[in-house]
Design a protein around this motif. Structure first.
Motif, PDB file in Angstrom:
ATOM      1  N   SER A 182       0.890  -1.110   0.005  1.00 16.06           N
ATOM      2  CA  SER A 182      -0.010  -0.073   0.140  1.00 16.06           C
ATOM      3  C   SER A 182       0.977   1.198  -0.095  1.00 16.06           C
ATOM      4  O   SER A 182       1.921   1.421   0.634  1.00 16.06           O
ATOM      5  N   SER A 183       0.379   2.257  -0.724  1.00 18.95           N
ATOM      6  CA  SER A 183       1.018   3.476  -0.842  1.00 18.95           C
ATOM      7  C   SER A 183       0.255   4.541   0.166  1.00 18.95           C
ATOM      8  O   SER A 183       0.773   5.650   0.394  1.00 18.95           O
ATOM      9  N   GLU A 184      -0.677   4.156   0.688  1.00 19.55           N
ATOM     10  CA  GLU A 184      -1.701   4.847   1.587  1.00 19.55           C
ATOM     11  C   GLU A 184      -0.973   4.789   3.067  1.00 19.55           C
ATOM     12  O   GLU A 184      -0.580   3.755   3.407  1.00 19.55           O
ATOM     13  N   VAL A 202      -5.656   4.447   7.203  1.00 24.11           N
ATOM     14  CA  VAL A 202      -6.998   3.555   6.826  1.00 24.11           C
ATOM     15  C   VAL A 202      -8.259   4.148   7.792  1.00 24.11           C
ATOM     16  O   VAL A 202      -8.129   4.566   8.680  1.00 24.11           O
ATOM     17  N   LEU A 258      -1.635   3.114   9.231  1.00 29.69           N
ATOM     18  CA  LEU A 258      -1.773   1.940   8.553  1.00 29.69           C
ATOM     19  C   LEU A 258      -0.232   1.314   8.770  1.00 29.69           C
ATOM     20  O   LEU A 258       0.801   2.252   8.657  1.00 29.69           O
ATOM     21  N   THR A 288      -2.246  -4.690  -0.538  1.00 30.14           N
ATOM     22  CA  THR A 288      -3.637  -4.435  -0.722  1.00 30.14           C
ATOM     23  C   THR A 288      -3.968  -4.536  -2.311  1.00 30.14           C
ATOM     24  O   THR A 288      -2.891  -4.690  -3.071  1.00 30.14           O
ATOM     25  N   LEU A 300      -9.733  -0.018   3.401  1.00 33.59           N
ATOM     26  CA  LEU A 300      -9.013   1.399   2.871  1.00 33.59           C
ATOM     27  C   LEU A 300      -9.985   2.149   2.096  1.00 33.59           C
ATOM     28  O   LEU A 300     -10.952   1.916   1.765  1.00 33.59           O
ATOM     29  N   SER A 351      -9.290   0.544  -1.552  1.00 32.19           N
ATOM     30  CA  SER A 351      -8.638  -0.930  -1.435  1.00 32.19           C
ATOM     31  C   SER A 351      -8.883  -1.747  -0.271  1.00 32.19           C
ATOM     32  O   SER A 351      -9.496  -1.181   0.752  1.00 32.19           O
ATOM     33  N   GLU A 366      -7.204  -4.273   2.536  1.00 38.89           N
ATOM     34  CA  GLU A 366      -5.723  -5.031   2.985  1.00 38.89           C
ATOM     35  C   GLU A 366      -5.885  -6.609   3.041  1.00 38.89           C
ATOM     36  O   GLU A 366      -6.932  -7.193   2.969  1.00 38.89           O
TER      37      GLU A 366
END
Length: 580
Positions: free
Chosen positions: A106-108, A111, A327, A333, A370, A373, A375
């Protein structure tokens, strides 16, 4: 005249040749078509769109629903595919507008956790009004739910034979009030136990008549939320008459799933919304997280106390809560469009061969939701290619071909039935044995040594140790000389590195163990396809790991030391194979 006859003869000859050509050519075509049809028939198969388990060798109707059977596209190459895999034609792919992408970390960094719950009364302010003595309810003033009452306010009348006799005893003792004042005081004071006031007692003495109906006074202030009493009924001392709650504060009670609990803690703020108030209600803080998980629902209760002095929130209302949490790093993800849900199960469609139109149904375990997306807890690895657009179309194609799909996880044929028990091999893109002897022997054995140390760390159930040894293993992987390795080996090493990196960055032991399962699958594959191993190792297996899906690991010792449960079930498992 002669010329005319010659012309007729020539015409007959030409006509005869033409008819002969047409006849024989037609027969030849028929013969060819017959052969082709016969050839096609031997390969054709019909199935039912509603019941893909039905397979027939000729056209007809479904024996279960009487629908017309549809032709299954034949392809000799499909005979080598597993029950999870199937092929689609290029035309079908073009029409379906299928899109795929690789599974990545994940780039995020945040969450959003969404919780669903219900408004409840504040149990800390709830009270029950009881009967203080045996008697018959003559009158109820708080006779409907929602009645607001105040402490000390009269809410009904009750007739009590015992209280009536006690008052008569008081009137009798008045006659020897002066001669036996102590006895009089004892009788008078006993009426206080019945909650008679001094004023009421004096009225009885002055009027020389006992009270027939005694008033019931409210013990607390609040709103009546339940009525148990009814006029004309007899109740014993201590029997409940009303339930009263102070609705100036209410509880929002949420069910949090097991996967969400790690991101929730007491004191966190939530944004609260209700369908009754689409623009939002207010914010609140988590006041309590239940320490025990409900075994059937796999949820724990999360409670928020809400100020309700305006009376907007009513007990029984549905409410939604959302909370923003950090997160963990190294989380895999997938886009929300890739996942298909059916009850408790989640599936995605894997594309095991990038350049071929083959697809494979794979069951996955998803964690937190998310923004766009989900997890991934297990079932996929970094670098896997999955369908992100058109998953429903792919699933429909799987159903038509009689393959496992979202709605059909059991494949039935006329002679046998198979059940989908997903194994490690079903969850990996690596379906081909790879030769690992091209790796340097010392590097390979150092890799296995660090893996075994990581396994021992999992046995201790110590997150710090597992992260430490995962970092050591990651260094060993990064030192591997990949120059002479084929692309397929390099891709597997890359996936091995990504899995190990996840273990080294995650602080949740349960999630670490899910990644360790994937790591072990790849390490075992390397050991089985290499002759460079210095030591004897054992492939061991626990059927209860990963929620009874089972998981393998390597060990130097024949004795079982379970890395998936640690002290909880240290010796659960068995030896599958010994590798010299």
């Amino acid at each position: 005249m002669m010329t005319k006859k010659i012309g007729i003869y020539i015409g007959c000859v030409v006509l005869g040749f033409a008819l002969s050509f047409i006849f024989f050519d037609y027969n030849n075509d028929q013969s060819k078509n017959t052969k082709n049809d016969t050839k096609n028939i031997t390969h054709k198969e019909w199935t039912c769109a509603m019941h893909p388990q039905i397979k027939e060798q000729e056209e007809g109707t479904c024996p279960l629903c009487a629908m017309d059977l549809v032709l299954v596209p034949s392809d000799d190459s499909e005979t080598s595919l597993s029950d999870n895999q199937f092929k689609m034609s290029q035309n079908a792919l073009a029409l379906a507008n299928i899109e795929t992408s690789e599974v990545n970390f994940s780039s995020e960094d945040e969450v959003i956790i969404k919780l669903s719950g219900i408004i409840s009364t504040n149990k800390e302010t709830d009270a029950t009004q009881t009967s203080i003595f045996d008697g018959r309810i003559e009158k109820l003033y708080a006779n409907y739910i929602g009645t607001k009452i105040r402490k000390g306010k009269q809410i009904g009348l009750i007739y009590s034979p015992e209280l009536y006799l006690a008052q008569n005893k008081l009137l009798t003792s008045v006659s020897y009030r002066k001669t036996h004042p102590q006895l009089f005081d004892e009788v008078r004071n006993s009426l206080g136990l019945w909650k008679m006031t001094d004023e009421q007692i004096e009225n009885v003495i002055v009027s020389e008549k006992p009270m027939t109906n005694f008033p019931i006074y409210a013990d607390v202030s609040g709103t009546v939320t339940e009525i148990m009493a009814s006029e004309g009924s007899f109740y014993n001392q201590g029997d409940p008459l009303f339930k009263i709650s102070d609705l100036r504060t209410v509880w929002a009670v949420f069910d949090a799933y097991e996967s969400q609990l790690g991101s929730l803690k007491v004191g966190q703020s939530l944004e609260l919304k209700s369908k009754a108030f689409p623009k939002g209600i207010t914010t609140g803080k988590i006041d309590f997280i239940e320490p025990i998980l409900h075994t059937k629902k796999r949820t724990a209760t999360v409670r928020v106390v809400i100020d309700n002095r305006d009376g907007k929130l009513k007990p029984g209302m549905l409410i939604e809560g959302s909370i923003t949490s950090k997160l963990s790093k190294g989380v895999l993800t997938i886009p929300k469009t890739a996942a298909l849900w059916t009850g408790k199960r989640s599936i995605v469609y894997l594309k095991p061969y990038p350049n071929k139109p083959y697809f494979e149904m794979t069951e996955v375990v998803l964690g937190q939701s998310l923004k766009d997306s989900y997890e991934v807890l297990s079932g996929l690895e970094a670098g896997d290619t999955i369908v992100t657009e058109g998953a429903f179309t792919i699933d429909a194609a799987a159903q038509l071909q009689g393959k496992r799909s979202m709605m059909n996880t059991i494949i039935e044929t006329k002679n046998h039935q198979k059940n989908t028990n997903f194994k490690d091999s079903d969850l990996s893109t690596n379906h081909i044995s790879i030769d690992w002897d091209m790796l340097k022997k010392d590097e390979f054995n150092l890799l296995i040594k660090d893996y075994l140390l990581l396994k021992d760390a999992f046995v201790t159930s110590d997150v710090k140790k597992t992260k430490h040894h995962a970092n050591l293993l990651l260094k060993a992987i990064n030192k591997l000389d990949l120059k002479k390795l084929p692309d397929l080996n390099k891709k597997n090493i890359e996936q091995l590195s990504n899995i190990t990196k996840s273990i080294s960055t995650i602080n949740d032991l349960k999630k670490q163990r899910l990644h360790f399962k994937s790591l072990s699958t790849k390490i075992i594959d390397m050991v089985l396809n290499s002759k460079s191993l210095n030591d004897r190792v054992y492939i061991q297996f626990c059927p209860m790991a990963d929620e009874n899906k089972g998981a393998k690991w390597l060990s130097l010792d024949k004795k079982i030391m379970n890395p998936y449960f640690g002290d909880k079930m240290l010796n659960c498992g068995s030896v599958l194979e010994e590798i010299n």
